[in-house]
Write an enzyme that holds these catalytic residues in place. Structure first.
Site, PDB file in Angstrom:
ATOM      1  N   GLY A 118      -1.595  -3.528  31.098  1.00 29.12           N
ATOM      2  CA  GLY A 118      -0.315  -3.598  30.392  1.00 29.12           C
ATOM      3  C   GLY A 118       0.321  -2.224  30.274  1.00 29.12           C
ATOM      4  N   ASP A 168      -8.049  -7.660  32.389  1.00 31.96           N
ATOM      5  CA  ASP A 168      -6.718  -8.186  32.059  1.00 31.96           C
ATOM      6  C   ASP A 168      -6.546  -9.585  32.654  1.00 31.96           C
ATOM      7  OD1 ASP A 168      -4.032  -6.266  31.169  1.00 31.96           O
ATOM      8  OD2 ASP A 168      -3.664  -8.338  31.793  1.00 31.96           O
ATOM      9  N   PHE A 176      -1.109 -11.637  31.945  1.00 34.50           N
ATOM     10  CA  PHE A 176      -0.029 -12.410  31.311  1.00 34.50           C
ATOM     11  C   PHE A 176       1.235 -11.560  31.237  1.00 34.50           C
ATOM     12  CE2 PHE A 176       1.927 -13.830  27.098  1.00 34.50           C
ATOM     13  CZ  PHE A 176       2.743 -14.750  27.715  1.00 34.50           C
ATOM     14  N   GLY A 216       0.788  -8.005  31.752  1.00 33.19           N
ATOM     15  CA  GLY A 216       0.450  -6.824  32.558  1.00 33.19           C
ATOM     16  C   GLY A 216       0.488  -7.177  34.029  1.00 33.19           C
ATOM     17  N   ASP A 240      -9.986 -13.346  30.928  1.00 29.97           N
ATOM     18  CA  ASP A 240      -9.259 -13.646  29.696  1.00 29.97           C
ATOM     19  C   ASP A 240     -10.188 -13.361  28.515  1.00 29.97           C
ATOM     20  OD1 ASP A 240      -8.102 -15.174  27.489  1.00 29.97           O
ATOM     21  OD2 ASP A 240      -6.755 -15.978  29.030  1.00 29.97           O
ATOM     22  N   THR A 259      -5.930 -15.168  21.457  1.00 31.14           N
ATOM     23  CA  THR A 259      -6.191 -13.872  22.099  1.00 31.14           C
ATOM     24  C   THR A 259      -6.600 -12.834  21.069  1.00 31.14           C
ATOM     25  OG1 THR A 259      -4.717 -14.325  23.949  1.00 31.14           O
ATOM     26  CG2 THR A 259      -5.123 -12.011  23.445  1.00 31.14           C
ATOM     27  N   ASN A 295     -15.111 -11.961  20.652  1.00 27.24           N
ATOM     28  CA  ASN A 295     -15.864 -11.727  21.900  1.00 27.24           C
ATOM     29  C   ASN A 295     -16.156 -10.247  22.123  1.00 27.24           C
ATOM     30  OD1 ASN A 295     -16.099 -14.431  22.636  1.00 27.24           O
ATOM     31  ND2 ASN A 295     -14.080 -14.450  23.617  1.00 27.24           N
ATOM     32  N   TYR A 336       1.388 -13.467  15.762  1.00 22.05           N
ATOM     33  CA  TYR A 336       1.021 -12.085  16.098  1.00 22.05           C
ATOM     34  C   TYR A 336       0.499 -11.350  14.858  1.00 22.05           C
ATOM     35  CZ  TYR A 336       1.702  -7.356  18.075  1.00 22.05           C
ATOM     36  OH  TYR A 336       1.543  -6.063  18.531  1.00 22.05           O
TER      37      TYR A 336
HETATM   38  P1  NAD Z   1       1.622  -5.378  27.024  1.00 23.62           P
HETATM   39  O1  NAD Z   1       2.085  -6.780  26.865  1.00 23.62           O
HETATM   40  O2  NAD Z   1       2.264  -4.527  28.049  1.00 23.62           O
HETATM   41  O3  NAD Z   1       0.053  -5.316  27.266  1.00 23.62           O
HETATM   42  C1  NAD Z   1      -0.847  -6.302  26.818  1.00 23.62           C
HETATM   43  C2  NAD Z   1      -1.844  -6.550  27.943  1.00 23.62           C
HETATM   44  O4  NAD Z   1      -2.800  -7.516  27.507  1.00 23.62           O
HETATM   45  C3  NAD Z   1      -1.176  -7.125  29.199  1.00 23.62           C
HETATM   46  O5  NAD Z   1      -1.644  -6.460  30.338  1.00 23.62           O
HETATM   47  C4  NAD Z   1      -1.598  -8.586  29.189  1.00 23.62           C
HETATM   48  O6  NAD Z   1      -1.626  -9.160  30.479  1.00 23.62           O
HETATM   49  C5  NAD Z   1      -2.961  -8.494  28.539  1.00 23.62           C
HETATM   50  N1  NAD Z   1      -3.393  -9.748  27.913  1.00 23.62           N
HETATM   51  C6  NAD Z   1      -2.675 -10.561  27.101  1.00 23.62           C
HETATM   52  N2  NAD Z   1      -3.423 -11.617  26.738  1.00 23.62           N
HETATM   53  C7  NAD Z   1      -4.650 -11.454  27.316  1.00 23.62           C
HETATM   54  C8  NAD Z   1      -5.836 -12.208  27.321  1.00 23.62           C
HETATM   55  N3  NAD Z   1      -5.943 -13.368  26.644  1.00 23.62           N
HETATM   56  N4  NAD Z   1      -6.901 -11.756  28.050  1.00 23.62           N
HETATM   57  C9  NAD Z   1      -6.814 -10.590  28.753  1.00 23.62           C
HETATM   58  N5  NAD Z   1      -5.702  -9.838  28.797  1.00 23.62           N
HETATM   59  C10 NAD Z   1      -4.631 -10.262  28.073  1.00 23.62           C
HETATM   60  O7  NAD Z   1       1.774  -4.707  25.574  1.00 23.62           O
HETATM   61  P2  NAD Z   1       1.495  -3.226  25.098  1.00 23.62           P
HETATM   62  O8  NAD Z   1       2.737  -2.729  24.489  1.00 23.62           O
HETATM   63  O9  NAD Z   1       0.835  -2.442  26.164  1.00 23.62           O
HETATM   64  O10 NAD Z   1       0.453  -3.478  23.915  1.00 23.62           O
HETATM   65  C11 NAD Z   1      -0.936  -3.262  24.045  1.00 23.62           C
HETATM   66  C12 NAD Z   1      -1.611  -3.462  22.704  1.00 23.62           C
HETATM   67  O11 NAD Z   1      -1.067  -2.563  21.732  1.00 23.62           O
HETATM   68  C13 NAD Z   1      -1.445  -4.871  22.129  1.00 23.62           C
HETATM   69  O12 NAD Z   1      -2.647  -5.272  21.534  1.00 23.62           O
HETATM   70  C14 NAD Z   1      -0.376  -4.702  21.088  1.00 23.62           C
HETATM   71  O13 NAD Z   1      -0.502  -5.645  20.047  1.00 23.62           O
HETATM   72  C15 NAD Z   1      -0.635  -3.290  20.606  1.00 23.62           C
HETATM   73  N6  NAD Z   1       0.579  -2.691  20.024  1.00 23.62           N
HETATM   74  C16 NAD Z   1       1.614  -2.292  20.825  1.00 23.62           C
HETATM   75  C17 NAD Z   1       2.772  -1.752  20.253  1.00 23.62           C
HETATM   76  C18 NAD Z   1       3.918  -1.260  21.083  1.00 23.62           C
HETATM   77  O14 NAD Z   1       4.915  -0.808  20.513  1.00 23.62           O
HETATM   78  N7  NAD Z   1       3.860  -1.299  22.389  1.00 23.62           N
HETATM   79  C19 NAD Z   1       2.862  -1.646  18.855  1.00 23.62           C
HETATM   80  C20 NAD Z   1       1.805  -2.084  18.087  1.00 23.62           C
HETATM   81  C21 NAD Z   1       0.665  -2.591  18.672  1.00 23.62           C
END
Ligand code: NAD
Ligand code: UDP
Length: 312
Positions: A11, A32, A35, A37, A57, A91, A98, A144
């Site tokens: 991601g 990953d 979804f 990413g 997953d 998730t 897990n 969320y």
């Molecule tokens: P993103 O959506 O780009 O990345 C999330 C990644 O998790 C993706 O690659 C997606 O494919 C993968 N994913 C989702 N469900 C999955 C599953 N069931 N099994 C395996 N992989 C799965 O979002 P991001 O901005 O990179 O966020 C990453 C983390 O940081 C998240 O946990 C998010 O809650 C947290 N976060 C991000 C922000 C922000 O501003 N970007 C703020 C607070 C928290």
């Protein structure tokens, strides 16, 4: 050399983290389900023999021997996490179970990417870690918010009950290259609209605030958190206290892109928090004088450059 598992590693944040951990001389396993990413986020790492990409997953158990786990798997943009709310909860919650079970069995340190969303629509400002938050448990954002709150509870209880070495960070709005152009978050939306000279979509009257941090500052903070002594478990806020009204952000992006776009107003989404700003006293105390280095103009210009390369 440490062996490190990064869930959600393909991601936006995860791909930057994998890159930095590899550059520091570690072996990285990026897990990953793609979804939100994509392989393209980590394609430049695939030639590195110390990098491994696994399609999996986190709602299903996964077994591997590693020294550290960064648990990032979870969609982060409201559009994506509300697309399949039940899956989002699974998730966060089953993914945490897990990964904590794995950490317990192999005695690995584990860091949870929690969020400022655990504060909901906050009644205290700026938000300190001891604030319990104001979350609507049945609203549009609850899949969320409550998923992440339950994950924090799981982390704390695996620590207390089983002695698992945990680290919880609460990440505030983060932006930078590799955000999806269509993921609905405000900075990517505004930059894409501005570059295409399309209307800038401000929700509500734009008086709601957020505090935005550039990706490099977050990655530095995350890695420093993992390296803290075992008694530093968090939660610790990681963000940039620079607070902006959304309307001012829109105007800034129009200016920085020299865009002809005009601002257009749309209804405010349900339960959209009115204000958000991190108190980062704890981060500065525990993370070896960590402090955000990027101001908004510098971070936005780098992000605009990135979007120029991917927008036709
Ligand atoms: P993103 O959506 O780009 O990345 C999330 C990644 O998790 C993706 O690659 C997606 O494919 C993968 N994913 C989702 N469900 C999955 C599953 N069931 N099994 C395996 N992989 C799965 O979002 P991001 O901005 O990179 O966020 C990453 C983390 O940081 C998240 O946990 C998010 O809650 C947290 N976060 C991000 C922000 C922000 O501003 N970007 C703020 C607070 C928290
Ligand atoms: N927002 C907006 N226009 C957009 C996208 C978002 O005005 O095109 C607003 C949104 O209503 C919220 C803020 O910008 O008040 C941040 O939204 P984002 O989805 O980026 O993050 P979050 O609400 O999860 O902090």
């Amino acid at each position: 050399m440490k062996k490190i598992l990064v869930t959600g590693g393909a991601g936006f944040i995860g791909s930057h983290l994998c890159e930095k951990l590899l550059n520091q001389g570690n072996e990285v396993i990026c897990l990953d389900n793609f979804f939100t990413g994509s392989k393209s986020n980590v394609i430049h790492l695939l030639n590195n023999p110390y990098f491994e990409l696994v399609r999996h997953d986190v709602t299903m158990p996964y077994f591997i021997e590693v020294d550290e786990i960064y648990n990032l798997a979870c969609p982060a943009s409201p559009v994506h996490y509300q697309y399949n709310p039940i899956k989002t909860i699974k998730t966060s919650v089953m993914g945490a179970v897990n990964m904590l079970g794995l950490a317990k069995r192999i005695k690995a340190k584990i860091l949870q990417a929690s969020t400022s969303e655990v504060y909901g629509d906050p009644k205290i400002h700026p938000q300190t870690e001891d604030y319990w938050g104001n979350v609507n448990p049945i609203g549009a954002r609850s899949c969320y918010d409550e998923g992440k709150r339950c994950a924090e509870s799981l982390f704390v209880n695996y620590h207390k009950q089983n002695g698992v070495k945990i680290k919880i960070i609460r990440i505030f709005n983060t932006y930078g290259p590799r955000m999806l152009p269509n993921d609905g978050r405000v900075i990517s939306n505004f930059i894409v609209q501005a570059l295409k000279n399309e209307p800038i979509s401000v929700y509500g009257d734009g008086s709601q605030t957020r505090s935005f941090q550039y990706i490099d500052d977050l990655i530095e903070g995350m890695i420093r958190m993992m390296d803290t002594p075992d008694n530093v478990t968090g939660p610790i806020n990681i963000g940039n206290p620079n607070e902006f009204r959304i309307i001012d952000l829109a105007e800034k992006i129009i200016k920085l892109t020299n865009s002809k776009s005009e601002i257009k107003f749309f209804p405010l989404p349900e339960d959209d928090p009115i204000q958000r700003k991190p108190d980062i006293t704890l981060a500065q105390k525990h993370l070896n004088n960590w402090t955000p280095k990027y101001d908004m103009d510098k971070g936005l210009l780098k992000t605009i450059e990135y979007f120029k390369t991917i927008i036709k």
